[in-house]
Design an enzyme around this catalytic site. Structure first.
Site, PDB file in Angstrom:
ATOM      1  N   THR A   9      -4.968   1.963   4.976  1.00 48.97           N
ATOM      2  CA  THR A   9      -5.351   3.259   4.424  1.00 48.97           C
ATOM      3  C   THR A   9      -4.680   4.406   5.166  1.00 48.97           C
ATOM      4  O   THR A   9      -4.406   5.451   4.586  1.00 48.97           O
ATOM      5  CB  THR A   9      -6.888   3.415   4.492  1.00 48.97           C
ATOM      6  OG1 THR A   9      -7.457   2.419   3.647  1.00 48.97           O
ATOM      7  CG2 THR A   9      -7.350   4.771   4.036  1.00 48.97           C
ATOM      8  N   SER A  55      -4.760  -4.351   4.342  1.00 47.11           N
ATOM      9  CA  SER A  55      -5.090  -5.445   5.278  1.00 47.11           C
ATOM     10  C   SER A  55      -6.103  -6.432   4.714  1.00 47.11           C
ATOM     11  O   SER A  55      -6.348  -7.482   5.310  1.00 47.11           O
ATOM     12  CB  SER A  55      -5.548  -4.899   6.626  1.00 47.11           C
ATOM     13  OG  SER A  55      -6.896  -4.513   6.600  1.00 47.11           O
ATOM     14  N   THR A  88      -8.122  -0.959   8.129  1.00 46.77           N
ATOM     15  CA  THR A  88      -9.367  -1.151   8.877  1.00 46.77           C
ATOM     16  C   THR A  88     -10.070  -2.464   8.521  1.00 46.77           C
ATOM     17  O   THR A  88     -10.840  -2.986   9.321  1.00 46.77           O
ATOM     18  CB  THR A  88     -10.352   0.012   8.618  1.00 46.77           C
ATOM     19  OG1 THR A  88     -10.675   0.039   7.223  1.00 46.77           O
ATOM     20  CG2 THR A  88      -9.798   1.339   9.068  1.00 46.77           C
ATOM     21  N   ASP A  89      -9.824  -2.975   7.309  1.00 43.85           N
ATOM     22  CA  ASP A  89     -10.631  -4.103   6.815  1.00 43.85           C
ATOM     23  C   ASP A  89     -10.565  -5.343   7.701  1.00 43.85           C
ATOM     24  O   ASP A  89     -11.586  -6.001   7.931  1.00 43.85           O
ATOM     25  CB  ASP A  89     -10.210  -4.472   5.386  1.00 43.85           C
ATOM     26  CG  ASP A  89     -10.732  -3.476   4.368  1.00 43.85           C
ATOM     27  OD1 ASP A  89     -11.543  -2.608   4.737  1.00 43.85           O
ATOM     28  OD2 ASP A  89     -10.324  -3.569   3.187  1.00 43.85           O
TER      29      ASP A  89
END
Ligand code: ASP
Length: 307
Positions: A9, A55, A88-89
């Protein structure tokens, strides 16, 4: 300093700057991310695009490539540390893997953003600025993540919120430090340990063993365990309730799987806390590891097990 881009992101673009949810991740390159931080102008930063993906789609081949590029750059005398931009995932998984495999003596600083690069109130530039600052600290070492003013060790970091900008935690261990006006207030030691070593993993990721996670819940049965056996899965992490408890129906299926040679470890589906061994339960506890950390640990165990 080298900044490796992998997407996420932080490199995402939304249709409108007020929309923090409907955007496409991994749209702009890592050099552009650096150019968007005026406070980094004049710094000697080398940008390299290692991957460009959301990700959620992270794969072992990207992990390997990233590990190889980090190892290459950290060997250079003119490189004090590496920054990695990531989604971030699954940041916590990549960071955990790299700390266990490389345990670098120089800093490898992950950063990310919860809002896309063109959001009205974007968090990426500050996070990237802070990450570069942490990677410059003389005594810093190991893989860490810098997000929303906090530094997390790679062996503890986890995403704890799906939307908030301050979306990461370090579980019971607590954060490694806080960044306040460009200065790190360090609360814990830098990550350390003995590296497993990239050479021990095998470069053909298609040959890596299948390790899956199964969640325990009311009404659970053995269907997923049976499917896993059928698919040639080599190990299962059970994310059970509380102390990694296992429903009796799931336990029966897992005992069967264990007899067939599958490795089985218990974790908790609780957000925090360890799992203790239980008398009469033949599945080892994964201690304080989260299910995704335990899955990586089991993968590494199987990859490095003597034949
Ligand atoms: N889906 C995005 C990713 O992990 C989420 C983010 O980066 O915040 O790449």
């Amino acid at each position: 300093m080298v900044v490796l881009g992998t997407g996420g992101t932080i490199a995402g673009i939304a249709q409108t700057p007020a929309d923090n949810v409907h955007y496409s991740a991994a749209q702009i390159g890592v050099q552009q991310l650096l150019d968007a931080v005026p406070a980094l102008a004049g710094e000697s930063l080398e940008a390299e695009q290692v991957a460009q993906l959301d990700s959620k789609d992270m794969d072992y081949d990207v992990w390997l490539k990233l590990a190889q590029r980090i190892e290459f750059h950290l060997r250079r005398d003119d490189v004090a540390g590496v920054v990695v931009t990531h989604g971030t995932d699954t940041l916590e998984e990549t960071a955990y893997f790299l700390q266990r495999v490389l345990a670098p003596r120089k800093p490898v600083v992950f950063t990310a953003a919860m809002r896309p690069a063109n959001a009205m109130l974007r968090d990426g530039p500050q996070n990237l600025f802070d990450a570069v600052g942490v990677a410059r600290i003389d005594c810093a070492q190991g893989v860490v993540a810098v997000l929303a003013g906090a530094v997390h060790g790679a062996l503890d970091v986890r995403k704890v919120h799906s939307y908030r900008v301050d979306a990461f935690g370090s579980g019971d261990a607590g954060v490694l430090g806080r960044i306040e006006e460009g200065h790190l207030r360090r609360l814990r030691d830098w990550p350390s340990g003995t590296p497993i070593g990239l050479d021990r993993l095998g470069l053909d990721v298609t040959a890596w063993p299948l390790v899956e996670i199964i969640t325990g819940h009311a009404g659970v049965g053995g269907a997923l365990v049976q499917a896993a056996i059928g698919q040639g899965v080599r190990g299962l992490i059970v994310a059970g309730p509380g102390n990694g408890s296992v429903h009796h129906k799931l336990e029966a299926a897992l005992r069967f799987a264990q007899q067939r040679g599958l490795l089985i470890w218990r974790c908790t589906r609780c957000a925090d806390g360890p799992v203790f061994d239980e008398p009469g339960v033949p599945f080892a506890s994964a201690g304080s590891l989260t299910p995704v950390q335990a899955r990586i640990e089991m993968l590494l165990t199987l990859l490095t097990a003597p034949d």
